[in-house]
Design a protein around this motif. Sequence first.
Motif: not given
Length: 464
Positions: A244-266
């Motif tokens: 699994g993955v833990i995304l840090t500093k998500a409160d400072g991320d106004a875009r959200g690209g990581a959250a929408l990409s990680v599961k699909h790619i990995t």
Amino acid sequence: MFQNLSDRLGQTLKNISGKGRITEDNIKDTLREVRMALLEADVALPVIKDFVARIKERSVGIEVSKSLNPGQMLIKIVQGELEAIMGSENEGLNLAATPPAVILMAGLQGVGKTTTVGKLSKYLKEREKKKVMVVSADVYRPAAIKQLQTLAEEVDVEFFPSSALQRPIDIVEGAIAQAKLKFIDVLIVDTAGRLAVDTEMMNELQLLHKAVQPVETLFVVDAMTGQDAANTAKAFNEALPLTGVILTKADGDARGGAALSVKHITGKPIKFLGMGEKLDALEPFHPQRIASRILGMGDVLSLIEDVERKVDKDKAQQLAQKMKKGKGFDLQDFKEQLEQMRNMGGMMSLMDKMPGMGNMTAKIKDQANDKQFTQMEAIINSMTPSERQRPDVIKGSRKRRIASGSGTQIQDVNKLLKQFMQMQKMMKKMSGGGMKKMMRGMGGMMPPGGAGGAGGMGGGFGPR
């Protein structure tokens, strides 16, 4: 988080409303806008391509039912596909192992890995009722060992000491032996951070993984790096059997690209989001709730959980009893409501989870921020107990003294008193109880400009 994407998608989906049927022609522009919104959110290209293709496939030719307009139908489809990209549901930690269950944490340097170990240990101790031990196998950075020791003391979990002179495998094997003696449920292992996907250090990590056989191998990554987060996670996943993955500093991320990409790619689920610097700022990742937030529908379940966990129920009950006895709502009560708000992550965190607040959040961001709450508390702290009980006595000379004592201006004191009066009226209306009254009161507290709303929202959780 997701503010930019939420604003863009919300406007895009609004534009298609009013059509009698979703066709290839009238959806073309909408899909182009969706694609642009995802590109701006730094979502990985393969994810965008698949996402848009699936929306088009599901949307074109659908007859809109009598109860739904095309905009609503499309929102439902988009929400479903957002959930599918991020994973159908929250995947918790698998700790079904002979104690201690070992969790191995991996990641690049500077992503907040050691802090995340502290957050995760607090989460497991308080919310999963586990007996936790932490250990640092980072022999290249002695400061990391000391940092983890400090965090362990702060969250009151066991710490296994280590030094830069030891081998990582020896450290962890010693920690496992100690954890067995102390009947520890979960052992969390902090590993050395990598500057990049370094072959030598990755080999060391692979040997460590093979030696300790962890039940969970979590990759910690900075959400603000966007699609790079997904690509780095993929590289680590090829070297290690990540769970699994833990995304840090998500409160400072106004875009959200990581959250929408990680599961699909990995192919690996996001299990937690780090939503701030505090040690309790770690949230389980719920794809359905996140998709709802992105589309401006709020996240009521997370909001309820926050209230249950973080609101001081004794104080809330005391205020409820006080209101029932007709004693009224004073400035000391107002201050305590502001403190409750801060405990729940502040105004922006609350608004992010409230349905229908997506567009409003951007408008009142400047007014409804934590700095404003700090200023409001400073003003109330500069008042005497009698002034807090009877705000009507605060006139000219008292206002000057309060402003001077709190480092503010007289207009700031006037603004707070005005917000308090609005709040007082709302609490009086609510004294009979009921969610409908509370929601009506909140609506009245959100004038253009939002400052009054900030004050009003702060007390909504008192005497419910």
